[in-house]
Design an enzyme around this catalytic site. Structure first.
Site, PDB file in Angstrom:
ATOM      1  CG  HIS A 222      37.075  81.653   9.197  1.00 30.28           C
ATOM      2  ND1 HIS A 222      37.930  80.667   8.764  1.00 30.28           N
ATOM      3  CD2 HIS A 222      37.823  82.791   9.270  1.00 30.28           C
ATOM      4  CE1 HIS A 222      39.139  81.189   8.587  1.00 30.28           C
ATOM      5  NE2 HIS A 222      39.103  82.471   8.880  1.00 30.28           N
TER       6      HIS A 222
ATOM      7  CD  GLU B  61      36.140  87.204  11.179  1.00 27.47           C
ATOM      8  OE1 GLU B  61      35.785  86.395  10.298  1.00 27.47           O
ATOM      9  OE2 GLU B  61      37.141  87.948  11.045  1.00 27.47           O
TER      10      GLU B  61
ATOM     11  CG  ASP C  81      42.295  86.229  10.429  1.00 26.10           C
ATOM     12  OD1 ASP C  81      42.195  85.256   9.664  1.00 26.10           O
ATOM     13  OD2 ASP C  81      41.331  86.965  10.712  1.00 26.10           O
ATOM     14  CG  ASP C  82      43.889  87.597   6.648  1.00 26.61           C
ATOM     15  OD1 ASP C  82      44.108  86.836   5.699  1.00 26.61           O
ATOM     16  OD2 ASP C  82      42.858  87.555   7.354  1.00 26.61           O
TER      17      ASP C  82
HETATM   18  N1  HPA Z   1      37.393  85.873   8.031  1.00 30.59           N
HETATM   19  C1  HPA Z   1      36.842  85.337   6.965  1.00 30.59           C
HETATM   20  N2  HPA Z   1      37.516  85.128   5.842  1.00 30.59           N
HETATM   21  C2  HPA Z   1      38.797  85.452   5.787  1.00 30.59           C
HETATM   22  C3  HPA Z   1      39.415  86.019   6.872  1.00 30.59           C
HETATM   23  C4  HPA Z   1      38.679  86.229   8.067  1.00 30.59           C
HETATM   24  O1  HPA Z   1      39.153  86.734   9.095  1.00 30.59           O
HETATM   25  N3  HPA Z   1      40.700  86.242   6.483  1.00 30.59           N
HETATM   26  C5  HPA Z   1      40.837  85.809   5.213  1.00 30.59           C
HETATM   27  N4  HPA Z   1      39.679  85.325   4.776  1.00 30.59           N
HETATM   28 ZN    ZN Z   2      40.668  83.839   9.177  1.00 26.05          ZN
END
Ligand code: HPA
Ligand code: ZN
Length: 332
Positions: free
Chosen positions: A188, A191, A269-270
């Site tokens: 990641h 973001e 993502d989630d």
């Molecule tokens: N970003 C960082 N960590 C995470 C994310 C995310 O979007 N979703 C679950 N853990």
């Molecule tokens: Zn993520």
């Protein structure tokens, strides 16, 4: 209209697929206090101001996960839902440190998840173990040592959790270990963090994909490099809106990223927290952004290009994408 082409889901956190009702069921099954009186009450708390406000609730909910049955049920439910979303390949993230810190044996976690993967041969699957940035690089190395016996069950390693104040460059040693063991590497970046975290991930961690990466747009030289090298960016539109990385869906930079020739694809993502699975994300972008079925086909083709597949597997999925016209009836 079916707006979801056959696709590879490359950015989904298994723990982020736990629906509120499933969290309450697991708490009751394990004789633990429920985090809320009802699923509706729990879901009502899912209003986020930024990444950290989400992570705080997400980690707190995960104390209900205790047994292999819990991890099996989580993965089984996700793969059923994924197939309904036209997902043909799923490379799923797992946060092992969350569970081991909660006192759960890594064997329980891995056995439950991989048993469910084996029971869903209709979806091609892989598992990517992520290190939690908020726990630091020494904890990541220790977590990796625990994962080594399960190396054959893993497709790769990733890096997630809090981005601000936890630069990816700190994780070069653990990524070097994983590379030496032949594991794929993703992280990641970009973001909430800026373009530098994307550059460090490429140069110092050797990652093959960037998860999110939307903030690369702030650095034109980086955009040129990402486009020229076809570095995949796994973009999660509904997540970006809910975590306030972008203002609203109609101002999401996905069309601009496509125009710039970036190797973007669309993911969830989630999904239990951000309003939907990958098909919901496709529906949202098709509704709120100036994207045609041809753009959606490009996004899906990019997802298979970015997936860790053999050339024969990639070609077979690509044929399915090319045959998709966007005019079939909904699978929902
Ligand atoms: N970003 C960082 N960590 C995470 C994310 C995310 O979007 N979703 C679950 N853990
Ligand atoms: Zn993520």
């Amino acid at each position: 209209m079916l707006v979801t082409p056959p696709t590879a889901e490359l950015h989904v956190h298994l723990e982020g697929t736990l629906e509120p009702a499933t969290i309450l069921d697991a708490a009751r099954r394990n004789g633990l206090p429920t985090p809320a009186a009802s699923a509706e009450e729990l879901a009502a708390r899912y209003e986020f101001t930024d990444l950290q406000s989400f992570l705080d609730i997400y980690y707190a909910n995960l104390v209900v996960m205790r047994t292999a049955e819990d991890f099996y049920a989580m993965t089984d439910a996700y793969l059923r839902r994924a197939r309904a979303a036209n997902v043909r390949r799923a490379e799923m993230f797992l946060d092992p440190q969350t569970h081991t810190l909660n006192g759960i044996d890594l064997a329980v976690v891995i056995e439950g998840i991989t048993a469910a993967m084996a029971d869903h041969p209709e979806v091609s699957t892989g598992l990517i173990a992520c290190f939690l940035r908020h726990l630091g690089p020494d904890a990541a190395l220790a977590a990796y040592e625990e994962l080594v016996p399960y190396r054959d069950r893993l497709l790769g390693v990733g890096l997630d959790s809090t981005e601000a104040g936890h630069p990816n460059r700190d994780y070069a040693p653990v990524f070097a270990r994983a590379a030496a063991d032949g594991l794929h590497r993703v992280a990641h970046a970009g973001e909430e963090g800026g373009p530098d975290n994307v550059i460090d991930s490429l140069d110092l961690l050797g990652v093959e994909r960037i998860d999110h990466g939307v903030r690369c747009l702030e650095d034109p030289a980086l955009v040129t490099r990402l486009a020229a090298d076809r570095i995949p960016l796994t973009v999660c539109p509904q997540s970006n809106v809910r975590l306030k990385v972008v203002g609203d869906m109609s101002s999401h930079p996905l069309p601009a990223m496509l125009d710039l020739g970036l190797a973007v694809s669309v993911h969830s993502d989630d999904p239990a927290y951000f309003g939907g699975y990958v098909d919901d994300n496709y529906r949202a972008i098709a509704t709120d952004l100036p994207l045609t079925p041809s753009h959606l086909r490009t996004l899906a083709a990019n997802s298979f290009e970015a997936a860790f597949l053999t050339p024969a597997e990639r070609a077979a999925f690509r044929t399915e994408v090319d045959a998709w016209t966007g005019s079939a009836t909904s699978t929902r």
